[in-house]
Design an enzyme around this catalytic site. Structure first.
Site, PDB file in Angstrom:
ATOM      1  N   CYS A 216      22.272 -23.041  34.080  1.00  0.00           N
ATOM      2  CA  CYS A 216      21.227 -23.250  33.072  1.00  0.00           C
ATOM      3  C   CYS A 216      20.672 -24.662  33.207  1.00  0.00           C
ATOM      4  CB  CYS A 216      21.773 -23.039  31.659  1.00  0.00           C
ATOM      5  SG  CYS A 216      23.054 -24.211  31.218  1.00  0.00           S
TER       6      CYS A 216
ATOM      7  N   CYS B 240      23.092 -27.458  32.824  1.00  0.00           N
ATOM      8  CA  CYS B 240      23.848 -27.749  34.044  1.00  0.00           C
ATOM      9  C   CYS B 240      23.049 -28.696  34.940  1.00  0.00           C
ATOM     10  CB  CYS B 240      24.138 -26.462  34.815  1.00  0.00           C
ATOM     11  SG  CYS B 240      25.123 -25.269  33.908  1.00  0.00           S
TER      12      CYS B 240
ATOM     13  N   ASP C 237      -6.151 -13.685  36.372  1.00  0.00           N
ATOM     14  CA  ASP C 237      -6.767 -13.555  37.687  1.00  0.00           C
ATOM     15  C   ASP C 237      -7.768 -12.397  37.600  1.00  0.00           C
ATOM     16  OD1 ASP C 237      -7.081 -13.721  40.574  1.00  0.00           O
ATOM     17  OD2 ASP C 237      -5.904 -11.880  40.644  1.00  0.00           O
TER      18      ASP C 237
ATOM     19  N   ASP D 291      -1.620 -10.996  40.285  1.00  0.00           N
ATOM     20  CA  ASP D 291      -1.003  -9.925  41.069  1.00  0.00           C
ATOM     21  C   ASP D 291      -0.862 -10.250  42.535  1.00  0.00           C
ATOM     22  OD1 ASP D 291      -3.713  -9.819  41.791  1.00  0.00           O
ATOM     23  OD2 ASP D 291      -3.562  -7.689  42.260  1.00  0.00           O
TER      24      ASP D 291
ATOM     25  N   ASP E  35      -1.689 -16.148  43.582  1.00  0.00           N
ATOM     26  CA  ASP E  35      -1.415 -16.507  42.179  1.00  0.00           C
ATOM     27  C   ASP E  35      -0.021 -17.097  41.986  1.00  0.00           C
ATOM     28  OD1 ASP E  35      -3.892 -15.347  41.378  1.00  0.00           O
ATOM     29  OD2 ASP E  35      -2.963 -13.365  41.423  1.00  0.00           O
TER      30      ASP E  35
END
Length: 750
Positions: free
Chosen positions: A28, A31, A437, A638, A642
């Site tokens: 995480c 950490c 997009d 998509d 991007d």
């Protein structure tokens, strides 16, 4: 008196070394922060910067500091550096996979051993032999399968810190030791008129539940770098170089600027360069996002990772290795992912305060009872201090967030929303700017024929077979859209001859009656003195104003038809955008297409904000610009182009039909191409966060009420002391309340 600047001699300037190491054991952001802090405070280290996305750290240090020194510093707090492997990245991946398998095995065995302990503790609590069975089964759950909680708690304590592991280790350890004492020496309590209880089931259930949460976290973490690997996979391993007129295959790592490289149909372009011979169409959707391949002739630029279509060409290598556009995209994705590490979990923050407070209350309770407890001072002191620790057990606190998240993720899946990252689900309700997009997100992402207008005097049915035959032989990418349209109408191609492709113009062929036919742009018709009627010319101009690509079909005398090709807007795009705007969310559209097309699409879907002719880095910069204005940004895309912007955004959403890389970078994937799922996802986030807050309330209300009662505040009033067994039941009830509240989300409407 003359003044002057005093500078240290150059020879005194301290030399530093920069080294990157894979890090293991990070789960995480806390950490990552700990790794930076420990290394940063190591003598001789100037700076340490952790990239959480790639599980690596860049350390700037003096030559006097060895890699082993850095490794030992991290090992002291439970992390490790990979410094002696031939392939550190591969070694790191293997260790992560092994770590996941270990957690999975420990969680499974914990659950198997916990089940009988739970049944005995809940339904056969007075069974004498059951205590011994529970004790035997609890030992491996706590001190073997759950040993990491105790080890990490000790390491955190060495550095004066406390987290969830500390609370788990403390509560389960105390519950076990108290239960062990009551199992071995029940007469101690019997002689004082008290029936001793055991809490093995509380200890084992806590370990099992928290282990399950860590297993789910580790599974999500193991997929972090898959997007980077797939981006790297876009570049071929070898290429064909022209040396003294002959093709020579060599590894891509050996290529130098200035080499002449051959690219055949269907091959990926290996490096950036300029075309010197031949022509073709190249699919550059990974850069621009636009679905229509781009024509490449002499002098045109080509980029690594893009895909050549039907033609062959040679080009001169200009940018190789880390300088290519693809390498820059990979680097930008890594940096964006790493710079936006998830926020430290709320329960860990709470635990940092909660643990010391509970320990203090327990100690104070014991001391007060020893001083003022009278004849049974020690008995009351021990029972009340243990009751405080048991009732403050972190089970409800540990379940508060993951149960709501798990139900929320399940609810999302029912609505075609796949959520890979809990942080995105928690953050979605704060989103006030959505960046879309254009191609494949607002539009279908596939060019189709939208209009076919025939001249008044022409019998179109006799001409369609000729049109189909010519387009079927054409290499132009738009030809496929026309072929698809005519095939759907049931048209069959006729025989044509002398087919010829004219670069940059179109195609020509001769029909069965020796009539010459043309398909292409207006330049082609003008060059062959083909007339265009006023009506067709007017219709063609109108179609261009709608940002559609217009092609003409003509014979040697006049234009016969006008065809318009465009990327169709999805049926639900306008409604979804209006829903978002009605909620006060600003919606922006970004596209690599020209301004005229962008303007036309924006007006059709009711968008006020759009930006045209943008590159991948421009998209990410735009997201960053919105973030600097204080906006919480969701990016929806998509394509590979991007990926950088998706990694930069606070909440990243990929369309399910898009590229694997976009889906890997994004934390939320929409299985459907329906944009209506975006407002649903944001609403789901709002309901999930509300559930988490309610869960935390229930988790704490028991502690706020229960801890003082467990400490014995009611004893002076009515002589009531909370039995540790009742404290355990109250703890269990708080957990049930949390789970029941989370399950309410299943019935919510989105």
């Amino acid at each position: 008196m003359e003044t002057m600047d005093i500078k240290a001699p150059e020879t005194q300037k301290e030399e530093t070394i920069k080294q990157a190491f894979p890090v293991t054991g990070m789960t995480c952001a806390a950490c990552a922060s700990s790794v930076e802090s420990i290394l940063g405070h190591t003598e001789g280290v100037h700076k340490a910067s952790v990239n959480f996305a790639s599980s690596s750290v860049l350390v700037e240090h003096t030559p006097s500091v060895s890699s082993e020194d850095l490794r030992q510093a991290l090992q002291s707090v439970g992390y490790d550096l990979i410094i002696d492997a031939e392939d550190p990245a591969e070694a790191q991946e293997q260790l992560q996979q092994q770590h996941y398998r270990d957690i999975k095995k420990r969680t499974l065995w914990s659950a198997i051993l916990t089940l009988p302990v739970f049944v005995i503790g809940m339904f056969f609590m007075d069974w004498e032999a059951g205590r011994w069975i529970s004790m035997v089964l609890t030992v491996p759950v706590l001190f073997w399968f759950g040993r990491s909680f105790f080890v990490n708690a000790v390491k955190q304590a060495k550095h004066g810190k406390a987290n969830m592991d500390t609370l788990v280790a403390l509560s389960t350890g105390i519950a076990f030791l108290f239960s062990l004492f009551n199992t071995l020496f029940p007469e101690f309590w019997h002689s004082r008129g008290i029936h001793p209880h055991v809490y093995y089931e509380a200890a084992t259930v806590i370990i099992t539940f928290i282990s399950l949460g860590k297993l789910l976290e580790e599974k999500a973490k193991s997929n972090t770098s898959s997007a980077i690997k797939k981006l790297m996979g876009l570049q071929p391993k070898t290429l064909k170089v022209i040396i003294e007129g002959e093709e020579v295959e060599m590894p891509i790592a050996s290529v130098q600027p200035g080499y002449t490289i051959m690219v055949r149909p269907g091959e990926k372009i290996p490096v950036d360069g300029t075309v010197t011979e031949g022509s073709s169409y190249v699919d550059e959707s990974m850069i621009t996002g636009e679905p229509i391949p781009v024509e490449k002739t002499n002098g045109e630029k080509v980029f690594a990772g893009t895909v050549n279509q039907k033609g062959s060409f040679r080009f001169t290598a200009e940018k190789v290795g880390g300088e290519t556009l693809l390498s820059q995209i990979i680097k930008m994705v890594q940096e964006a992912q790493g710079s936006k590490a998830p926020v430290q979990k709320l329960v860990d923050k709470i635990a940092g305060i909660f643990v010391p407070v509970v320990i203090t209350i327990s100690i104070v309770t014991f001391i007060v009872w020893m001083v003022a407890g009278g004849d049974d001072a020690f008995t009351h002191a021990l029972l009340t201090s243990v009751a405080v620790l048991v009732i403050a057990c972190p089970c409800a606190l540990g379940l508060a967030t993951p149960t709501a998240i798990m139900v929320g993720v399940g609810k999302g899946a029912e609505n075609n929303i796949l959520i890979k990252d809990a942080e995105s689900l928690e953050l979605g309700h704060k989103v006030n700017a959505v960046v879309l997009d254009k191609t494949g997100t607002i539009t279908e992402g596939k060019p189709v024929v939208t209009d076919v207008i025939w001249g008044d005097k022409q019998p179109s049915e006799t001409l369609k077979p000729i049109l189909l035959a010519m387009e079927a032989q054409s290499e132009h990418p738009l030809a496929e859209a026309v072929v698809q349209k005519l095939k759907e109408e049931g048209i069959k191609p006729t025989t044509i001859s002398r087919f010829n492709s004219i670069t940059g113009r179109g195609v020509e062929a001769v029909g069965s009656d020796d009539t010459m036919f043309y398909i292409g742009n207006q330049k082609l018709l003008a060059e062959h003195n083909v007339s265009v009627s006023d009506e067709l010319d007017k219709r063609a101009k109108a179609l261009r104003e709608e940002a559609k690509t217009v092609i003409f079909f003509a014979n040697q005398h006049q234009a016969l038809a006008v065809l318009a090709i465009a990327d169709k807007i999805k049926g639900t795009s306008r409604q979804a955008i209006e829903t978002l705007q009605d909620r006060g969310i600003e919606v922006y559209m970004l596209t690599g297409d020209n301004r005229q097309t962008a303007q036309a699409v924006a007006s059709q879907v009711g968008l006020k904000h759009f930006k045209a002719e943008v590159l991948p880095s421009d998209k990410a910069d735009f997201v960053k610009e919105l973030q600097t204005e204080g906006k919480i940004v969701a990016m929806v895309g998509d394509g590979i182009n991007d990926s950088h912007a998706l990694a930069q955004a606070d909440v990243s959403i990929a369309m399910g039909h898009g590229s694997d890389i976009a889906m890997d970078v994004a934390k939320i994937t929409l299985i459907t191409s329906d944009l209506q799922s975006i407002p649903k996802a944001l609403k789901l986030s709002k309901k999930t966060v509300l559930g988490i807050r309610q869960n935390l309330f229930w988790a704490f209300i028991y502690n706020i009420i229960g801890i003082p009662i467990a400490a014995g505040v009611l004893f002076p009033v009515n002589g009531f002391l909370l039995d540790p067994m009742i404290a355990g039941m109250a703890m269990a009830f708080s957990s049930v309340s949390v789970v029941a509240n989370s399950l309410r989300l299943k019935t919510a409407t989105l």
